[in-house]
Enzyme design. Structure first.
Site, PDB file in Angstrom:
ATOM      1  N   LYS A 113       4.097  11.251  42.139  1.00 52.16           N
ATOM      2  CA  LYS A 113       4.303  10.248  43.192  1.00 52.16           C
ATOM      3  C   LYS A 113       4.459   8.856  42.594  1.00 52.16           C
ATOM      4  O   LYS A 113       5.202   8.032  43.113  1.00 52.16           O
ATOM      5  CB  LYS A 113       3.143  10.265  44.188  1.00 52.16           C
ATOM      6  CG  LYS A 113       3.129  11.512  45.069  1.00 52.16           C
ATOM      7  CD  LYS A 113       2.089  11.375  46.171  1.00 52.16           C
ATOM      8  CE  LYS A 113       1.985  12.623  47.008  1.00 52.16           C
ATOM      9  NZ  LYS A 113       0.880  12.563  47.977  1.00 52.16           N
ATOM     10  N   LYS A 199       9.274  22.281  45.332  1.00 52.96           N
ATOM     11  CA  LYS A 199       8.488  22.745  46.489  1.00 52.96           C
ATOM     12  C   LYS A 199       8.970  22.046  47.773  1.00 52.96           C
ATOM     13  O   LYS A 199       9.450  20.906  47.719  1.00 52.96           O
ATOM     14  CB  LYS A 199       6.997  22.552  46.199  1.00 52.96           C
ATOM     15  CG  LYS A 199       6.379  21.382  46.793  1.00 52.96           C
ATOM     16  CD  LYS A 199       4.914  21.225  46.532  1.00 52.96           C
ATOM     17  CE  LYS A 199       4.674  19.779  46.932  1.00 52.96           C
ATOM     18  NZ  LYS A 199       3.410  19.286  47.115  1.00 52.96           N
ATOM     19  N   LYS A 202       7.104  17.085  52.494  1.00 46.66           N
ATOM     20  CA  LYS A 202       7.354  16.066  53.522  1.00 46.66           C
ATOM     21  C   LYS A 202       8.012  14.841  52.918  1.00 46.66           C
ATOM     22  O   LYS A 202       8.691  14.092  53.590  1.00 46.66           O
ATOM     23  CB  LYS A 202       6.019  15.633  54.150  1.00 46.66           C
ATOM     24  CG  LYS A 202       5.478  16.626  55.149  1.00 46.66           C
ATOM     25  CD  LYS A 202       4.189  16.108  55.759  1.00 46.66           C
ATOM     26  CE  LYS A 202       3.004  16.745  55.087  1.00 46.66           C
ATOM     27  NZ  LYS A 202       1.702  16.342  55.565  1.00 46.66           N
TER      28      LYS A 202
HETATM   29  P1  TYM Z   1      -0.569  17.677  52.582  1.00 40.50           P
HETATM   30  O1  TYM Z   1      -0.497  17.050  53.911  1.00 40.50           O
HETATM   31  O2  TYM Z   1       0.371  17.207  51.542  1.00 40.50           O
HETATM   32  O3  TYM Z   1      -0.402  19.241  52.680  1.00 40.50           O
HETATM   33  C1  TYM Z   1      -1.174  19.980  53.604  1.00 40.50           C
HETATM   34  C2  TYM Z   1      -1.377  21.400  53.131  1.00 40.50           C
HETATM   35  O4  TYM Z   1      -0.110  22.059  52.984  1.00 40.50           O
HETATM   36  C3  TYM Z   1      -0.033  22.649  51.687  1.00 40.50           C
HETATM   37  N1  TYM Z   1       1.377  22.608  51.260  1.00 40.50           N
HETATM   38  C4  TYM Z   1       2.096  23.677  50.884  1.00 40.50           C
HETATM   39  N2  TYM Z   1       1.774  24.983  50.810  1.00 40.50           N
HETATM   40  C5  TYM Z   1       2.758  25.836  50.409  1.00 40.50           C
HETATM   41  N3  TYM Z   1       4.016  25.445  50.095  1.00 40.50           N
HETATM   42  C6  TYM Z   1       4.371  24.139  50.155  1.00 40.50           C
HETATM   43  N4  TYM Z   1       5.616  23.781  49.859  1.00 40.50           N
HETATM   44  C7  TYM Z   1       3.380  23.193  50.569  1.00 40.50           C
HETATM   45  N5  TYM Z   1       3.400  21.848  50.764  1.00 40.50           N
HETATM   46  C8  TYM Z   1       2.149  21.507  51.184  1.00 40.50           C
HETATM   47  C9  TYM Z   1      -0.933  21.793  50.808  1.00 40.50           C
HETATM   48  O5  TYM Z   1      -1.362  22.501  49.678  1.00 40.50           O
HETATM   49  C10 TYM Z   1      -2.069  21.477  51.767  1.00 40.50           C
HETATM   50  O6  TYM Z   1      -3.005  22.544  51.798  1.00 40.50           O
HETATM   51  N6  TYM Z   1      -4.364  16.478  49.592  1.00 40.50           N
HETATM   52  C11 TYM Z   1      -4.071  17.288  50.768  1.00 40.50           C
HETATM   53  C12 TYM Z   1      -4.745  16.749  52.006  1.00 40.50           C
HETATM   54  C13 TYM Z   1      -6.228  16.645  51.922  1.00 40.50           C
HETATM   55  C14 TYM Z   1      -7.141  17.736  51.861  1.00 40.50           C
HETATM   56  C15 TYM Z   1      -8.434  17.134  51.856  1.00 40.50           C
HETATM   57  C16 TYM Z   1      -6.969  19.117  51.816  1.00 40.50           C
HETATM   58  C17 TYM Z   1      -6.961  15.504  51.930  1.00 40.50           C
HETATM   59  N7  TYM Z   1      -8.279  15.814  51.905  1.00 40.50           N
HETATM   60  C18 TYM Z   1      -9.588  17.945  51.797  1.00 40.50           C
HETATM   61  C19 TYM Z   1      -8.141  19.904  51.755  1.00 40.50           C
HETATM   62  C20 TYM Z   1      -9.405  19.314  51.736  1.00 40.50           C
HETATM   63  C21 TYM Z   1      -2.557  17.373  50.920  1.00 40.50           C
HETATM   64  O7  TYM Z   1      -1.839  17.306  50.009  1.00 40.50           O
HETATM   65  O8  TYM Z   1      -2.094  17.477  52.150  1.00 40.50           O
END
Ligand code: TYM
Length: 335
Positions: A113, A199, A202
């Site tokens: 990022k 991957k 968003k």
């Molecule tokens: P975020 O919003 O980027 O993603 C949310 C969840 O979606 C999963 N994910 C995917 N899984 C499979 N294939 C993909 N292409 C893909 N893109 C996203 C992510 O692994 C995630 O599970 N850091 C976290 C948010 C967070 C969080 C936490 C998660 C903040 N605090 C505490 C668990 C526990 C995240 O990247 O969210």
């Protein structure tokens, strides 16, 4: 016997896509009866990259409503908004002070990022994993169901637990609970539909690279028709030379709830012209009930506000207990 505790979250940066659904939310829904679940909308994480203040609140509602529309049940789960529980920021600060800087500098997501942000990289982006550790540790989560891309952040959380407990607790009476990642093999890494080596994300500037949970059937059809393929005849899994083929077949397999063998038998002789309509239909039919539930939830703003209010009350009780334990261990005056 007490149920194990689960915590997870999604950032309110725009819409959710099939990667978020298959890598995270679908798994939360499937196992929610087994656990005591806390699912948050991590809006504090959403401002670690430049954000639009005019859409943040709306995006937060969208994600909370999508949790419900995807099948999160209030019987087993608490849904809340991270910024409404001040303990998240407080614990993040306390953990910051025991986190070596180089642990954060080597995080892959930070590096990826940061490249995109150039000179505007914020301290918040570097600190993102510490806030995430605070999210998890405040709820004394046993399990954290996430996609593959979060594995390194979970490892950092676990390292922080060891470091904190070593310095400020005893092995007999640890203060922070050790969480475990829950990463299912299936759907843990859904790839972009315009480039099977990246991957689905968003933050990809092109909306054609992902299928969003709220895309209309017409748009889903257009996106899959445009999805990158190859000129090779026949369809099969696991070929490193054919990442797009593996990704589209995997989407079809998971969404149609078929085994790999069933999909191979069904699709191995197909060309893309035959397979794509099948995939389009499967995606549209999977998302149809989610979308219709979503729009009915969004039509009742008070209902959603009440759910988030109740969620905040429950979450803050749990979070504040942990925060007090941590502050006591660090030697602060009682408040
Ligand atoms: P975020 O919003 O980027 O993603 C949310 C969840 O979606 C999963 N994910 C995917 N899984 C499979 N294939 C993909 N292409 C893909 N893109 C996203 C992510 O692994 C995630 O599970 N850091 C976290 C948010 C967070 C969080 C936490 C998660 C903040 N605090 C505490 C668990 C526990 C995240 O990247 O969210």
């Amino acid at each position: 016997m007490n149920k194990k505790r689960v915590l997870s979250g999604v950032q309110p940066t725009g819409n959710l896509h099939l990667g978020n659904y298959l890598g995270a939310i679908r798994n939360w829904v499937e196992s929610q009866e087994e656990y005591d679940n806390f699912f948050c909308v991590v809006d504090l994480h959403a401002i670690t990259v430049p954000h639009d203040p005019t859409t943040l609140a709306e995006d937060t509602y969208t994600i909370a409503a999508l949790y419900l529309a995807c099948g999160i049940s209030l019987e087993y789960s608490t849904i809340f908004v991270q910024s409404q529980i001040s303990a998240h920021c407080e614990l993040a600060w306390l953990l910051n002070c025991i986190t070596p800087l180089n642990w954060l500098e080597r995080m892959i997501q930070f590096k990826e990022k940061a490249i995109k942000q150039g000179e505007n990289v914020s301290v918040g982006l570097l600190d993102y994993p510490v806030l995430m550790a605070a999210d998890i540790l405040l709820y004394e989560a046993d399990l954290v169901p996430v996609g593959e891309d979060q594995k390194q952040h979970l490892e950092l959380t676990r390292d922080l637990v060891v470091r904190f407990n070593d310095k400020f607790a005893t092995p007999e009476a640890p203060v922070l609970k050790m969480p475990n990642p829950l990463i299912r093999e299936e759907g843990a890494r859904i790839m972009s539909i315009t480039d099977g080596t990246k991957k689905m994300s968003k933050s990809d500037p092109s909306d054609w690279s992902r299928i969003n949970l709220l895309d209309s059937p017409e748009l889903i059809e257009k996106k899959i028709k445009k999805a990158k393929t190859d000129p090779i005849k026949g369809l099969w899994f696991d070929d490193p030379e054919r990442p797009e083929c593996d990704n589209l077949l995997t989407l079809y397999r998971i969404l149609s709830q078929k085994s790999k063998t069933e999909v191979i038998n069904e699709c191995q002789d197909m060309g893309w012209g035959q397979f794509k309509p099948l995939l389009i239909e499967t995606i549209i039919e999977t998302l149809r009930p989610i979308q219709s539930k979503y729009y009915s939830i969004r039509a009742e703003q008070t209902y959603l506000d009440n759910i988030l209010k109740q969620g905040a009350t429950k979450a803050s009780t749990v979070a504040n207990q942990t925060l007090t334990k941590v502050k006591n261990a660090l030697g602060y005056l009682p408040s």
